[in-house]
Scaffold this motif. Structure first.
Motif, PDB file in Angstrom:
ATOM      1  N   PRO A  82      38.511  83.786  38.668  1.00 51.14           N
ATOM      2  CA  PRO A  82      39.906  83.956  38.239  1.00 51.14           C
ATOM      3  C   PRO A  82      40.237  83.139  36.987  1.00 51.14           C
ATOM      4  CG  PRO A  82      39.797  83.766  40.624  1.00 51.14           C
ATOM      5  CD  PRO A  82      38.408  83.489  40.106  1.00 51.14           C
ATOM      6  N   HIS A  83      41.214  83.626  36.253  1.00 53.29           N
ATOM      7  CA  HIS A  83      41.506  83.087  34.932  1.00 53.29           C
ATOM      8  C   HIS A  83      41.839  81.601  34.938  1.00 53.29           C
ATOM      9  CE1 HIS A  83      42.893  87.461  33.884  1.00 53.29           C
ATOM     10  NE2 HIS A  83      41.614  87.382  34.161  1.00 53.29           N
ATOM     11  N   HIS A  84      42.540  81.119  35.957  1.00 55.39           N
ATOM     12  CA  HIS A  84      42.950  79.708  35.953  1.00 55.39           C
ATOM     13  C   HIS A  84      41.763  78.766  36.108  1.00 55.39           C
ATOM     14  CE1 HIS A  84      42.605  80.448  40.254  1.00 55.39           C
ATOM     15  NE2 HIS A  84      42.766  79.165  40.505  1.00 55.39           N
ATOM     16  N   LEU A  85      40.592  79.294  36.467  1.00 51.37           N
ATOM     17  CA  LEU A  85      39.390  78.470  36.610  1.00 51.37           C
ATOM     18  C   LEU A  85      38.527  78.454  35.353  1.00 51.37           C
ATOM     19  CD1 LEU A  85      38.299  79.588  40.208  1.00 51.37           C
ATOM     20  CD2 LEU A  85      39.628  77.556  39.571  1.00 51.37           C
ATOM     21  N   HIS A  86      38.835  79.292  34.384  1.00 50.27           N
ATOM     22  CA  HIS A  86      37.980  79.422  33.216  1.00 50.27           C
ATOM     23  C   HIS A  86      37.774  78.106  32.480  1.00 50.27           C
ATOM     24  CE1 HIS A  86      38.393  84.068  32.446  1.00 50.27           C
ATOM     25  NE2 HIS A  86      38.048  83.773  33.695  1.00 50.27           N
ATOM     26  N   ALA A  87      38.863  77.401  32.180  1.00 49.51           N
ATOM     27  CA  ALA A  87      38.756  76.198  31.355  1.00 49.51           C
ATOM     28  C   ALA A  87      37.809  75.186  31.988  1.00 49.51           C
ATOM     29  CB  ALA A  87      40.130  75.577  31.130  1.00 49.51           C
ATOM     30  N   GLN A  88      37.964  74.932  33.281  1.00 52.05           N
ATOM     31  CA  GLN A  88      37.135  73.939  33.955  1.00 52.05           C
ATOM     32  C   GLN A  88      35.699  74.423  34.129  1.00 52.05           C
ATOM     33  OE1 GLN A  88      38.241  70.647  35.126  1.00 52.05           O
ATOM     34  NE2 GLN A  88      36.027  70.534  34.912  1.00 52.05           N
ATOM     35  N   TRP A 176      45.150  88.008  43.275  1.00 51.51           N
ATOM     36  CA  TRP A 176      45.369  86.913  42.331  1.00 51.51           C
ATOM     37  C   TRP A 176      45.789  87.383  40.947  1.00 51.51           C
ATOM     38  CZ3 TRP A 176      42.614  86.526  37.835  1.00 51.51           C
ATOM     39  CH2 TRP A 176      41.390  87.200  37.758  1.00 51.51           C
ATOM     40  N   LYS A 177      45.430  88.603  40.565  1.00 57.03           N
ATOM     41  CA  LYS A 177      45.802  89.093  39.241  1.00 57.03           C
ATOM     42  C   LYS A 177      47.303  89.349  39.123  1.00 57.03           C
ATOM     43  CE  LYS A 177      41.340  91.104  38.008  1.00 57.03           C
ATOM     44  NZ  LYS A 177      40.605  92.321  37.609  1.00 57.03           N
ATOM     45  N   GLY A 184      47.964  83.701  34.971  1.00 56.28           N
ATOM     46  CA  GLY A 184      48.612  83.235  33.753  1.00 56.28           C
ATOM     47  C   GLY A 184      49.756  84.126  33.329  1.00 56.28           C
ATOM     48  N   ASP A 185      50.428  83.707  32.259  1.00 54.55           N
ATOM     49  CA  ASP A 185      51.610  84.422  31.782  1.00 54.55           C
ATOM     50  C   ASP A 185      51.284  85.747  31.110  1.00 54.55           C
ATOM     51  OD1 ASP A 185      53.332  82.452  32.684  1.00 54.55           O
ATOM     52  OD2 ASP A 185      53.269  81.339  30.791  1.00 54.55           O
ATOM     53  N   TYR A 186      50.049  85.930  30.670  1.00 49.00           N
ATOM     54  CA  TYR A 186      49.692  87.165  29.964  1.00 49.00           C
ATOM     55  C   TYR A 186      49.779  88.404  30.850  1.00 49.00           C
ATOM     56  CZ  TYR A 186      47.380  84.206  26.397  1.00 49.00           C
ATOM     57  OH  TYR A 186      47.074  83.296  25.420  1.00 49.00           O
ATOM     58  N   GLY A 187      49.582  88.264  32.157  1.00 52.64           N
ATOM     59  CA  GLY A 187      49.553  89.433  33.029  1.00 52.64           C
ATOM     60  C   GLY A 187      48.442  90.382  32.640  1.00 52.64           C
ATOM     61  N   CYS A 231      55.701  89.655  42.896  1.00 52.46           N
ATOM     62  CA  CYS A 231      54.578  90.070  42.035  1.00 52.46           C
ATOM     63  C   CYS A 231      55.009  89.690  40.620  1.00 52.46           C
ATOM     64  CB  CYS A 231      54.333  91.571  42.169  1.00 52.46           C
ATOM     65  SG  CYS A 231      52.888  92.168  41.290  1.00 52.46           S
ATOM     66  N   GLU A 232      54.419  88.623  40.075  1.00 46.76           N
ATOM     67  CA  GLU A 232      55.028  87.926  38.940  1.00 46.76           C
ATOM     68  C   GLU A 232      54.503  88.341  37.571  1.00 46.76           C
ATOM     69  OE1 GLU A 232      55.495  83.584  41.029  1.00 46.76           O
ATOM     70  OE2 GLU A 232      53.466  84.306  40.589  1.00 46.76           O
ATOM     71  N   THR A 233      53.450  89.117  37.514  1.00 46.74           N
ATOM     72  CA  THR A 233      52.799  89.343  36.224  1.00 46.74           C
ATOM     73  C   THR A 233      53.132  90.717  35.641  1.00 46.74           C
ATOM     74  OG1 THR A 233      50.788  90.194  37.283  1.00 46.74           O
ATOM     75  CG2 THR A 233      50.893  87.826  36.880  1.00 46.74           C
ATOM     76  N   TRP A 234      52.931  90.837  34.335  1.00 48.41           N
ATOM     77  CA  TRP A 234      53.223  92.080  33.631  1.00 48.41           C
ATOM     78  C   TRP A 234      52.227  93.160  34.034  1.00 48.41           C
ATOM     79  CZ3 TRP A 234      57.802  91.581  31.859  1.00 48.41           C
ATOM     80  CH2 TRP A 234      58.246  90.372  31.326  1.00 48.41           C
ATOM     81  N   ASP A 235      52.757  94.345  34.355  1.00 47.09           N
ATOM     82  CA  ASP A 235      51.912  95.483  34.709  1.00 47.09           C
ATOM     83  C   ASP A 235      51.433  96.232  33.472  1.00 47.09           C
ATOM     84  OD1 ASP A 235      52.071  95.372  37.623  1.00 47.09           O
ATOM     85  OD2 ASP A 235      54.181  95.891  37.346  1.00 47.09           O
TER      86      ASP A 235
END
Length: 376
Positions: A82-88, A176-177, A184-187, A231-235
């Motif tokens: 998942p995207h939130h794990l990429h940086a680490q 998670w998406k 993330g905010d990008y959706g 459901c918080e992200t842009w479709d």
């Protein structure tokens, strides 16, 4: 035969399994390329990890990715988390001295992308790329050749899109998406954006401005208990850009990223319109590319059947159709070719291009929030 590249896979879900399939199909390539051998796999899900026990080359199984990185037999890593794990995780892979093919969007946001690039700066000996398979369709590569030859002339406009309808089912459980904390905010832009950017960026088409239209069409979805949760992200996202290419042409460039596109499964479309010639490709017609021919003062659309003539030759006859799994084989062939310093006329998405993508998507969020055109 070139010596194999010994891989570890971090994230053994859908795309991890696709990579395992690619590694077992390497004989499909009619070229002397180093084979990716998956020696280690890591996932928090025991069932995902168990799937890899049927892969003959895989001998090590981990639930902690740091144990995989400590394995001296692992030379390179394919990472799909998942995207939130990429940086680490990506940074840890690089700092462990392992070559990396990471998934989109190469960091959850611009700050995450920069942190990965900092790790790269500390370890310039590590080869790093981002996954993007659709430009490896033979018909798209024909478009690339035409563009590089100057066949289009002055560019009038260009459009790049990826559209599917997997979220049209409003009863589909949330994952998670669809959660801002993980995606993330990008959706949809983060998950799908690089599919629309690899081709234009590689051809030297760069956005100079962006105006964004974003839509969250399903504000709630059921969880595993059937309860409606946010459901918080842009479709869906449509980005209208003013672009400029290396020749100095300025033209409108549109990028569409949609999870809710009626009638689409995973439809990718690339269109380039020029004064001399125009061409367009769709995965709905994967075997062909459409292009214009001049008939006096008029232009007529022709359909050229390209067939199985990919970047890296394969054993399949050229009269047969090319598909998604074939594009993954070509992408990984490009990755190992670049890694080993072999010729590669169209490489995988680079970290420089990933940072350009993040700058575009960050500006797109600001454009939508501020209701104005953003300079890049």
């Amino acid at each position: 035969m070139n010596r194999p590249v010994r891989f570890g896979v971090i994230g053994c879900g859908l795309m991890g399994r696709e990579f395992a399939s690619v590694s077992m199909r390497w004989l499909h390539l009619a070229a002397d390329l180093p084979r990716p051998v998956i020696v280690a796999a890591c996932d928090l899900s025991p069932s995902n990890l168990d799937w890899f026990r049927q892969v003959p080359d895989t001998r090590y199984f981990y639930s902690d990715y740091k144990e995989l990185l400590a394995n001296p037999e692992v030379e390179a890593v394919y990472c799909a988390v998942p995207h939130h794990l990429h940086a680490q995780v990506y940074s840890d892979v690089i700092r462990a001295g392992k070559h990396l093919l990471g998934e989109k969007p190469f960091g959850m946001d611009l700050a995450a992308c920069k942190s990965i690039r900092q790790a790269m700066a500390e370890h310039p000996e590590v080869f790093v790329r981002c996954a993007s398979e659709f430009p490896y369709y033979p018909a798209v590569q024909q478009m690339v050749r035409w563009y590089r030859e100057g066949a289009f002339g002055r560019i009038i406009e260009a459009r790049f899109s990826i559209k599917h309808s997997s979220d049209m089912d409003l009863n589909k459980p949330i994952n998670w998406k669809r959660m801002r904390a993980a995606n993330g905010d990008y959706g949809c832009m983060g998950d799908l954006g690089i599919h629309t950017q690899h081709l234009p960026f590689r051809l030297g088409m760069y956005p100079r401005t962006v105006s964004a239209q974003l839509a969250n069409l399903a504000p709630t979805r059921p969880n595993e208990k059937g309860e409606q949760v946010p459901c918080e992200t842009w479709d869906n996202a449509i980005l209208l850009c003013e672009a400029e290419n290396i020749a100095g042409d300025r033209f409108p460039m549109q990028m569409e990223m949609k999870r809710m596109a009626p009638g689409c499964t995973n439809t990718v479309e690339y269109e380039i319109y020029g004064l001399t010639m125009s061409a367009k490709f769709s995965t709905d017609d994967p075997n062909a590319i459409r292009y214009t021919q001049s008939v006096g003062r008029e232009q007529a659309w022709a359909r050229l059947v390209v067939g199985q003539k990919p970047l890296y030759p394969v054993i399949t006859g050229s009269i047969f159709e090319f598909g998604f799994s074939d594009s993954l084989l070509q992408m990984f062939a490009a990755f190992v070719s670049e890694l080993r310093g072999l010729d590669c006329s169209f490489g995988c998405f680079t970290p420089d291009e990933a940072e350009q993508s993040h700058r575009l998507l960050t500006a797109a969020l600001e454009s939508y929030t501020q209701r104005r055109v953003m300079e890049l």
